[in-house]
Write a protein that holds these residues in place. Structure first.
Motif, mmCIF file in Angstrom:
data_model
loop_
_atom_site.group_PDB
_atom_site.id
_atom_site.type_symbol
_atom_site.label_atom_id
_atom_site.label_comp_id
_atom_site.label_asym_id
_atom_site.label_seq_id
_atom_site.Cartn_x
_atom_site.Cartn_y
_atom_site.Cartn_z
ATOM 1 N N GLU A 114 0.710 -1.109 -0.052
ATOM 2 C CA GLU A 114 -0.145 -0.072 0.030
ATOM 3 C C GLU A 114 0.924 1.295 -0.050
ATOM 4 O O GLU A 114 1.929 1.307 0.744
ATOM 5 N N ALA A 115 0.650 2.404 -0.876
ATOM 6 C CA ALA A 115 1.418 3.370 -0.977
ATOM 7 C C ALA A 115 0.383 4.562 -0.097
ATOM 8 O O ALA A 115 -0.733 4.559 -0.148
ATOM 9 N N LEU A 116 1.219 4.935 1.015
ATOM 10 C CA LEU A 116 0.454 5.963 2.037
ATOM 11 C C LEU A 116 0.955 7.467 1.913
ATOM 12 O O LEU A 116 2.162 7.578 1.385
ATOM 13 N N ASP A 117 0.181 8.287 1.814
ATOM 14 C CA ASP A 117 0.432 9.803 2.091
ATOM 15 C C ASP A 117 1.325 10.125 3.372
ATOM 16 O O ASP A 117 1.354 9.317 4.326
ATOM 17 N N ARG A 118 1.314 11.357 3.289
ATOM 18 C CA ARG A 118 2.086 12.084 4.589
ATOM 19 C C ARG A 118 1.381 11.850 5.814
ATOM 20 O O ARG A 118 1.728 11.841 7.085
ATOM 21 N N GLU A 119 -0.134 11.746 5.634
ATOM 22 C CA GLU A 119 -1.104 11.446 6.923
ATOM 23 C C GLU A 119 -1.249 10.036 7.124
ATOM 24 O O GLU A 119 -2.139 9.716 7.965
ATOM 25 N N GLY A 120 -0.733 9.068 6.324
ATOM 26 C CA GLY A 120 -1.103 7.624 6.564
ATOM 27 C C GLY A 120 -2.224 7.100 5.727
ATOM 28 O O GLY A 120 -2.533 5.927 6.051
ATOM 29 N N ASN A 121 -2.891 7.851 4.858
ATOM 30 C CA ASN A 121 -3.995 7.372 4.075
ATOM 31 C C ASN A 121 -3.278 6.795 2.816
ATOM 32 O O ASN A 121 -2.253 7.097 2.283
ATOM 33 N N CYS A 122 -4.067 5.455 2.603
ATOM 34 C CA CYS A 122 -3.646 4.694 1.486
ATOM 35 C C CYS A 122 -4.307 5.716 0.145
ATOM 36 O O CYS A 122 -5.268 5.859 0.048
ATOM 37 N N VAL A 123 -2.973 5.972 -0.756
ATOM 38 C CA VAL A 123 -3.482 6.344 -1.944
ATOM 39 C C VAL A 123 -3.330 5.624 -3.080
ATOM 40 O O VAL A 123 -3.523 6.291 -4.433
#
Ligand code: SF4
Ligand code: SF4
Length: 167
Positions: A114-123
């Motif tokens: 899973e690729a996560l953004d800086r806030e930890g959301n899967c994008v």
């Protein structure tokens, strides 16, 4: 926003983003280091003189983009996990990101995570291209991941199924 959440705002990121012509040329380090703290391992790690000497150890790192080849030594050396290398044009449709990753198990090369953004959301998804560790196992492991090109400056972490144990 940075002070409250630890997540940099657009204007914080704009201050540390290498110029477009540098990013187009190939892999380059991005120092997402915003707090003045007594810390300079990135300076000592860089063999190419791309991190400028600190006048005061509390200074934020200054970078000479012309000297940076995106090797990633500073990524492994940074205790704040604040440095990334981005190669925007890795392929026509994808970018490569080198990021610090201090959880176990380490993913395998070829694994889709899973690729996560800086806030930890899967994008989205990321494919692991390389798992880089120094021979002496000093510093943080560095993962090379391939992501959709428009996620080059969005993805800053990954999640591995069954992962999450710190070293
Ligand atoms: S990526 Fe390599 S060359 Fe660039 S600043 Fe970091 S250590 Fe220096
Ligand atoms: S090593 Fe990391 S946290 Fe320390 S000054 Fe360099 S970029 Fe910032």
């Amino acid at each position: 926003m940075l002070r409250q959440t630890g997540v940099p705002a657009v204007e914080d990121l704009a201050r540390v983003m290498p110029p477009e012509e540098v990013r187009r040329r190939g892999p380059v380090a991005i120092f997402e280091c915003f707090e003045r703290i007594p810390c300079d391992p990135c300076y000592w790690a860089c063999k190419r003189g791309a991190v400028r000497p600190f006048k005061d150890i509390n200074d934020l790192p200054g970078v000479d983009w012309e000297r940076c080849n995106g090797c990633g030594l500073c990524v492994a050396a940074c205790p704040g996990l604040a440095v990334f290398v981005v190669h925007e044009g890795y392929t026509d449709s994808t970018s490569l990101i080198k990021l610090p990753y201090e959880f176990l198990p380490l993913p395998e090369v070829g694994q889709v995570v899973e690729a996560l953004d800086r806030e930890g959301n899967c994008v989205g998804e990321a494919r692991v291209v390389k798992v880089q560790r120094s021979r002496e196992k000093v510093g943080t492991p560095v993962l090379w991941i391939e992501v959709e090109r428009d996620l080059a400056h969005v993805v800053r972490n990954i999640a591995v199924a069954g992962g999450g144990q710190g070293e």
